[in-house]
Write a protein that holds these residues in place. Structure first.
Motif, PDB file in Angstrom:
ATOM      1  N   ARG A 178       0.829  -1.210   0.000  1.00 30.96           N
ATOM      2  CA  ARG A 178       0.000   0.000   0.000  1.00 30.96           C
ATOM      3  C   ARG A 178       0.860   1.256   0.000  1.00 30.96           C
ATOM      4  O   ARG A 178       0.560   2.237  -0.679  1.00 30.96           O
ATOM      5  N   GLN A 179       1.920   1.230   0.785  1.00 29.85           N
ATOM      6  CA  GLN A 179       2.823   2.379   0.813  1.00 29.85           C
ATOM      7  C   GLN A 179       3.425   2.613  -0.570  1.00 29.85           C
ATOM      8  O   GLN A 179       3.524   3.753  -1.045  1.00 29.85           O
ATOM      9  N   ALA A 180       3.817   1.518  -1.224  1.00 37.90           N
ATOM     10  CA  ALA A 180       4.411   1.646  -2.554  1.00 37.90           C
ATOM     11  C   ALA A 180       3.398   2.157  -3.574  1.00 37.90           C
ATOM     12  O   ALA A 180       3.691   3.063  -4.371  1.00 37.90           O
ATOM     13  N   LEU A 181       2.197   1.592  -3.544  1.00 36.77           N
ATOM     14  CA  LEU A 181       1.174   1.991  -4.507  1.00 36.77           C
ATOM     15  C   LEU A 181       0.757   3.447  -4.333  1.00 36.77           C
ATOM     16  O   LEU A 181       0.384   4.117  -5.299  1.00 36.77           O
ATOM     17  N   ALA A 182       0.854   3.959  -3.128  1.00 32.64           N
ATOM     18  CA  ALA A 182       0.493   5.352  -2.872  1.00 32.64           C
ATOM     19  C   ALA A 182       1.471   6.330  -3.517  1.00 32.64           C
ATOM     20  O   ALA A 182       1.182   7.527  -3.606  1.00 32.64           O
ATOM     21  N   ALA A 224      -2.985 -11.516  -2.421  1.00 33.41           N
ATOM     22  CA  ALA A 224      -3.102 -10.207  -1.780  1.00 33.41           C
ATOM     23  C   ALA A 224      -2.535  -9.106  -2.669  1.00 33.41           C
ATOM     24  O   ALA A 224      -3.035  -7.969  -2.674  1.00 33.41           O
ATOM     25  N   THR A 225      -1.498  -9.435  -3.420  1.00 33.32           N
ATOM     26  CA  THR A 225      -0.879  -8.469  -4.322  1.00 33.32           C
ATOM     27  C   THR A 225      -1.890  -7.928  -5.324  1.00 33.32           C
ATOM     28  O   THR A 225      -2.009  -6.718  -5.533  1.00 33.32           O
ATOM     29  N   ALA A 226      -2.636  -8.838  -5.967  1.00 32.40           N
ATOM     30  CA  ALA A 226      -3.629  -8.413  -6.956  1.00 32.40           C
ATOM     31  C   ALA A 226      -4.739  -7.593  -6.298  1.00 32.40           C
ATOM     32  O   ALA A 226      -5.201  -6.585  -6.860  1.00 32.40           O
ATOM     33  N   GLU A 227      -5.152  -7.996  -5.097  1.00 27.42           N
ATOM     34  CA  GLU A 227      -6.215  -7.264  -4.397  1.00 27.42           C
ATOM     35  C   GLU A 227      -5.786  -5.827  -4.105  1.00 27.42           C
ATOM     36  O   GLU A 227      -6.545  -4.872  -4.342  1.00 27.42           O
ATOM     37  N   ARG A 230      -5.401  -3.623  -7.309  1.00 24.98           N
ATOM     38  CA  ARG A 230      -6.681  -3.205  -7.893  1.00 24.98           C
ATOM     39  C   ARG A 230      -7.257  -1.983  -7.170  1.00 24.98           C
ATOM     40  O   ARG A 230      -7.914  -1.145  -7.784  1.00 24.98           O
ATOM     41  N   ARG A 231      -7.026  -1.879  -5.871  1.00 20.28           N
ATOM     42  CA  ARG A 231      -7.526  -0.728  -5.115  1.00 20.28           C
ATOM     43  C   ARG A 231      -6.936   0.576  -5.621  1.00 20.28           C
ATOM     44  O   ARG A 231      -7.504   1.647  -5.425  1.00 20.28           O
ATOM     45  N   ALA A 243      -0.545  -2.941 -14.012  1.00 23.21           N
ATOM     46  CA  ALA A 243      -0.499  -1.622 -14.632  1.00 23.21           C
ATOM     47  C   ALA A 243      -1.881  -1.007 -14.692  1.00 23.21           C
ATOM     48  O   ALA A 243      -2.899  -1.702 -14.720  1.00 23.21           O
ATOM     49  N   LYS A 244      -1.896   0.316 -14.724  1.00 22.65           N
ATOM     50  CA  LYS A 244      -3.128   1.014 -15.053  1.00 22.65           C
ATOM     51  C   LYS A 244      -3.404   0.792 -16.543  1.00 22.65           C
ATOM     52  O   LYS A 244      -2.456   0.634 -17.332  1.00 22.65           O
TER      53      LYS A 244
END
Length: 395
Positions: A178-182, A224-227, A230-231, A243-244
């Motif tokens: 989550r930190q990375a995706l943010a 969990a990675t895919a979940e 996707r968020r 990827a987007k």
């Protein structure tokens, strides 16, 4: 032969060898002769362009090793040469891999000025202890600073993370992800830690210095990675890549869709369907798919290029069966799956002759594979098991 090409350029040098890495990478304490390797890369590129003919070029990928250790003028010269030798797509994707150390990040603007429009950062983790274990030369703060800087400089940004590390729990992985995706990347490559033969980790693992998470725990982390991705609007378009929409790696899609690609530099591989040019180290006279491999040792590679214009050590004609198998192996990694017509066009072999019919039926019945219109697609259950399924599926 109007299908666009992909071009891979290998820079083999690193500041240090990571303990998990089995890539063709080398450390040179005495330094690197940049002028020599720049000249050799440009010469080998010209050689391959002469064999390929003037083709559309859709992507360039500077990989390694650590390409961000290259001099920006080398990157600029190779991009300029590619533009002269091929017909660059107006929206060509030009990627350069970089490590998030302060020295390398300081060169990002120069790489952007050279023509690079997509950066791929080898972050690997945002956890301090994990970074030490993985032998990385940056800390979490440097990684975040690098990602923020790259986001401002490049139109497109990707970075890598490694999960299923010793002692890692699913909850900790979700928090780190989550930190990375943010950090607002449009593309992530998320790899499960594996023990590769010949690496320092292989020796340590065999000694019992550390243990990896159980297979079921690693599978849960994969799910969990895919979940989590996707968020943040990223979807898994390939087994390890998220990827987007529209931000998929066009260069890597060329591999997975079994397109033609050139590979220059030490140890680089390539696949090319040739109509007229003869093989260097094969008996064929053209009209075949050639699998090419170059000498791995950097200095020997350079010497061979200086002598002959290339450092090819092996070039073989792939049989229709081999081509069909490779196309299926690569294509089923994609969420879009494979189109039998594409496999037939690239291999010259009927699709039904590339798979074991009984195993295909079993995979369909068990829900590991499914037909989506004309395409054969691995389900989420099947993608987790691809490594085990594919050897049995191929004829």
């Amino acid at each position: 032969m109007t299908e666009p090409l992909a071009l891979y350029i290998h820079w083999p040098f690193c500041a240090a060898k990571c303990p998990y890495c089995d890539f063709n990478s080398h450390v040179r304490e005495a330094g690197v002769d940049h002028a020599r390797f720049r000249a050799a890369l440009r010469r080998e590129l010209a050689f391959e362009a002469g064999r390929a003919g003037r083709r559309p070029l859709a992507s360039i990928f500077f990989g390694g090793g650590t390409p961000s250790l290259m001099e920006p003028e080398t990157v600029a010269a190779l991009i300029a040469d590619a533009g002269t030798l091929f017909d660059m797509a107006p929206d060509i994707e030009i990627t350069l891999e970089a490590n998030p150390t302060s020295v390398e990040i300081g060169k990002l603007r120069e790489f952007r000025a050279a023509g690079v429009n997509r950066a791929s950062l080898g972050v690997q983790s945002l956890d301090a202890e994990a970074l030490r274990f993985l032998g990385r030369r940056h800390d979490a703060g440097e990684a975040i600073t690098a990602l923020e800087a790259a986001r401002e400089i490049f139109p497109r940004l990707s970075f890598d993370l490694i999960y299923a590390r010793p002692g890692q729990a699913e909850a900790a992985w979700r928090a780190e992800l989550r930190q990375a995706l943010a950090l607002a990347a449009d593309h992530l490559s998320l790899y499960q830690l594996t023990i590769e033969p010949g690496t320092r980790f292989a020796t340590q693992y065999a000694r019992g210095d550390f243990a990896l998470p159980a297979e079921d725990d690693a599978a849960r982390m994969y799910e969990a990675t895919a979940e989590e991705a996707r968020r943040f609007g990223l979807v898994p378009y390939e087994v390890s890549n998220y990827a987007k929409p529209g931000a998929e790696s066009r260069h890597n899609l060329a591999y997975w869709r079994y397109g033609d690609y050139l590979g220059i530099g030490p140890g680089a591989h390539q696949r090319m369907l040739r109509r007229a040019a003869p093989a260097i180290h094969a008996s064929g006279d053209g009209g075949v798919m050639l699998a090419t491999r170059r000498h791995r040792a950097p200095e020997e590679w350079a010497a061979r290029v200086e002598q002959s214009g290339h450092a090819i050590v092996e070039e073989e004609e792939l049989s229709p069966r081999d081509r069909g198998r490779e196309a299926l192996l690569m294509g089923l990694r994609l969420a879009e799956g494979v189109d039998p017509a594409r496999i037939e066009a690239r291999s010259g072999l009927r699709f039904v002759d590339t798979v074991d019919p009984a195993m295909l039926s079993a995979c369909l019945e068990e829900g590991y594979l499914e037909w989506q219109g004309p395409r054969l697609v691995a389900t989420s259950e099947g993608r987790v098991r691809l490594d085990a399924l594919l050897p049995a599926l191929l004829r």
